[in-house]
Design a protein around this motif. Structure first.
Motif, PDB file in Angstrom:
ATOM      1  N   ALA A   6       0.830  -1.211   0.000  1.00  0.00           N
ATOM      2  CA  ALA A   6       0.000   0.000   0.000  1.00  0.00           C
ATOM      3  C   ALA A   6       0.858   1.253   0.000  1.00  0.00           C
ATOM      4  N   SER A   7       1.969   1.231   0.730  1.00  0.00           N
ATOM      5  CA  SER A   7       2.825   2.417   0.785  1.00  0.00           C
ATOM      6  C   SER A   7       3.471   2.686  -0.568  1.00  0.00           C
ATOM      7  N   VAL A   8       3.836   1.623  -1.288  1.00  0.00           N
ATOM      8  CA  VAL A   8       4.449   1.799  -2.609  1.00  0.00           C
ATOM      9  C   VAL A   8       3.425   2.373  -3.592  1.00  0.00           C
ATOM     10  N   VAL A   9       2.198   1.861  -3.551  1.00  0.00           N
ATOM     11  CA  VAL A   9       1.147   2.363  -4.442  1.00  0.00           C
ATOM     12  C   VAL A   9       0.875   3.838  -4.174  1.00  0.00           C
ATOM     13  N   ALA A  10       0.771   4.212  -2.890  1.00  0.00           N
ATOM     14  CA  ALA A  10       0.495   5.610  -2.551  1.00  0.00           C
ATOM     15  C   ALA A  10       1.639   6.516  -3.000  1.00  0.00           C
ATOM     16  N   LEU A  11       2.869   6.074  -2.792  1.00  0.00           N
ATOM     17  CA  LEU A  11       4.023   6.865  -3.221  1.00  0.00           C
ATOM     18  C   LEU A  11       4.015   7.053  -4.731  1.00  0.00           C
ATOM     19  N   THR A  12       3.730   5.997  -5.455  1.00  0.00           N
ATOM     20  CA  THR A  12       3.720   6.070  -6.917  1.00  0.00           C
ATOM     21  C   THR A  12       2.704   7.087  -7.408  1.00  0.00           C
ATOM     22  N   ARG A  13       1.508   7.043  -6.862  1.00  0.00           N
ATOM     23  CA  ARG A  13       0.458   7.973  -7.310  1.00  0.00           C
ATOM     24  C   ARG A  13       0.849   9.420  -7.020  1.00  0.00           C
ATOM     25  N   ALA A  14       1.451   9.646  -5.852  1.00  0.00           N
ATOM     26  CA  ALA A  14       1.854  11.007  -5.516  1.00  0.00           C
ATOM     27  C   ALA A  14       2.973  11.490  -6.433  1.00  0.00           C
ATOM     28  N   LEU A  15       3.963  10.635  -6.682  1.00  0.00           N
ATOM     29  CA  LEU A  15       5.085  11.038  -7.532  1.00  0.00           C
ATOM     30  C   LEU A  15       4.654  11.222  -8.981  1.00  0.00           C
ATOM     31  N   ALA A  16       3.720  10.401  -9.455  1.00  0.00           N
ATOM     32  CA  ALA A  16       3.260  10.533 -10.841  1.00  0.00           C
ATOM     33  C   ALA A  16       2.676  11.911 -11.095  1.00  0.00           C
TER      34      ALA A  16
END
Length: 452
Positions: A392-402
């Protein structure tokens, strides 16, 4: 037998002259942000990436051309030749585009094909552009349309309001979309006749094919099938629908043909963090990604995931790679899943992607590159909760960075496969080779995505 002439110079004209009052805004709706980018950026990307499009011309709301010029410069939209002010109406905006093309073509001593597209249709599929350009090789005018699923009625004025006068056969009705496509001399002549007609302003057609139909009735208008996804963002609810459609598109990983691997990877540089797994180096997803990318011509540099516990080590590793290879195009982080009860590795799994992202940005910015994380499937059983938290933390980070890095021209993606649900049959765990192919499919697809 039909003999096809060589394809002429093809121009995509983005008509972006609207203001956005129906969306409830005082600024143009083309600048509204959806899925981390403005609507016009999404639309520009479709035409920039279409191999059939040689040039892009943008007609923008008066007073906002500089905003679009900044978008073009920041996004690297190299096909955009000019950003011009639109007119007070759709027909005037189109006429300004045609005049600009006419002046340009006279200078270049050539004619061209023109695709006139609503800039607020950002979900246009590349297939539609391909079919429109192909259709213009044998037709002089092309309309994009889809069948209507609703019954359409013709109404008239009654004593107490509107009454139904006619119910046309739905089988013969189509909902019109864009692009609308023409040989330049055809649409130019149609508009010249229109503006020479004193009654044109009193009842202007609602689209460009309507101008051709009225003033050049002998020119057949060929129909190319459109798509339900090719919606026009007009009302507030359209913004939410478009947002969700982009999210769904980002969750699908299109399988790429083998030729696309070599075209995208050959001569590039790929860095993989996490080439092995705890049970044995060299046998993990990262190793399979490295092998597949290298087989298609990429220079591949692999590092163990344990390196990411030290930010300075990650920075030094990427600096060495950049110096040796001349630059970095792709960074892949295969996030190791923590074992049951291993809270320390849970923290590493959550913080490691942040370390990699922070160190990779300066290098990826130079090449307009791609950062991709792969997170393990949190299969039920021992350690399921910890793996789910890390994922979940990786998914959230990805969306924010995108969203944050879109302006930098850096794509950010995440592959976070979903486990089988309680109501679904257990699915076999995909092989490392299959996962590696999916990772490389995302790398060469040219879009940021969060796939599950």
């Amino acid at each position: 037998m039909t003999v096809l002439e060589p394809r002429p110079h093809t121009v995509g004209v983005l008509l972006a002259g609207g203001v956005g009052r129906r969306v409830g805004l005082d600024t143009p709706k083309q600048l509204v942000e959806i899925a981390g980018r403005s609507i016009i950026e999404h639309t520009l990307t479709v035409f920039q990436d279409a191999p059939e499009i040689d040039e892009i011309l943008v007609l923008m709301t008066p007073g906002f051309t500089e905003d679009v010029e900044r978008v073009v410069a920041a996004g690297g939209f190299t096909k955009v030749s000019r950003v011009l002010e639109g007119g007070a109406s759709r027909t005037e905006t189109t006429w300004r585009a045609l005049r600009a093309l006419e002046e340009h073509e006279e200078h270049e001593e050539r004619e061209c094909d023109v695709l006139l597209h609503d800039a607020v249709r950002p979900l246009l599929e590349p297939r539609v552009i391909t079919e429109c350009v192909e259709a213009l090789r044998t037709h002089r005018a092309v309309e994009v349309a889809i069948p209507t699923s609703d019954t359409i009625v013709v109404v008239g004025r009654g004593p107490d309001g509107e009454v139904v006068r006619e119910v046309p056969d739905r089988a013969a009705l189509r909902r019109v979309q864009t692009p609308q496509c023409f040989r330049l001399p055809v649409i130019r002549e149609a508009y010249e006749r229109a503006f020479a007609d004193p009654g044109f302003a009193d009842r202007p057609p609602t689209d460009d094919c309507g101008v051709v139909l009225r003033y050049l009735p002998d020119v057949p208008i060929h129909v190319v099938p459109g798509s339900e996804r090719n919606m026009k963002v007009t009302h507030p609810v359209d913004v939410f629908i478009a947002e969700r459609l982009f999210q769904l598109a980002a969750e699908r990983v299109p399988e790429q043909p083998p030729a696309a691997y070599g075209a995208a990877l050959n001569g590039g540089t790929v860095v993989v963090f996490g080439e092995g797994e705890s049970e044995g180096e060299g046998d993990g997803v990262g190793a399979a990604v490295a092998e597949l990318a290298g087989r298609h011509g990429a220079a591949v540099f692999s590092f163990p995931w344990t390196l990411v516990s030290d930010p300075r080590s990650v920075e030094e590793a990427l600096a060495r790679v950049a110096k040796e290879s001349g630059g970095i195009d792709h960074v892949v982080g295969v996030v190791e899943a923590p074992a049951a009860g291993d809270l320390g590795r849970t923290g590493a799994a959550q913080l490691g992607p942040v370390v990699v992202a922070d160190a990779a940005l300066p290098h990826l910015r130079e090449r307009r590159g791609h950062l991709l994380f792969h997170s393990a499937v949190p299969y039920p059983g021992a350690g399921h909760a910890l793996r789910s938290a890390a994922r979940a933390s990786v998914v959230a980070l990805t969306r924010a960075l995108a969203v944050e890095w879109a302006a930098e021209g850096v794509r950010v993606s995440c592959l976070a496969p979903e486990p089988a649900g309680p109501l679904t049959a257990p699915a076999p765990e995909p092989s490392r080779a299959d996962l590696a192919r999916t990772v490389v499919d995302v790398l060469v697809s040219g879009a940021s995505r969060t796939a599950r």
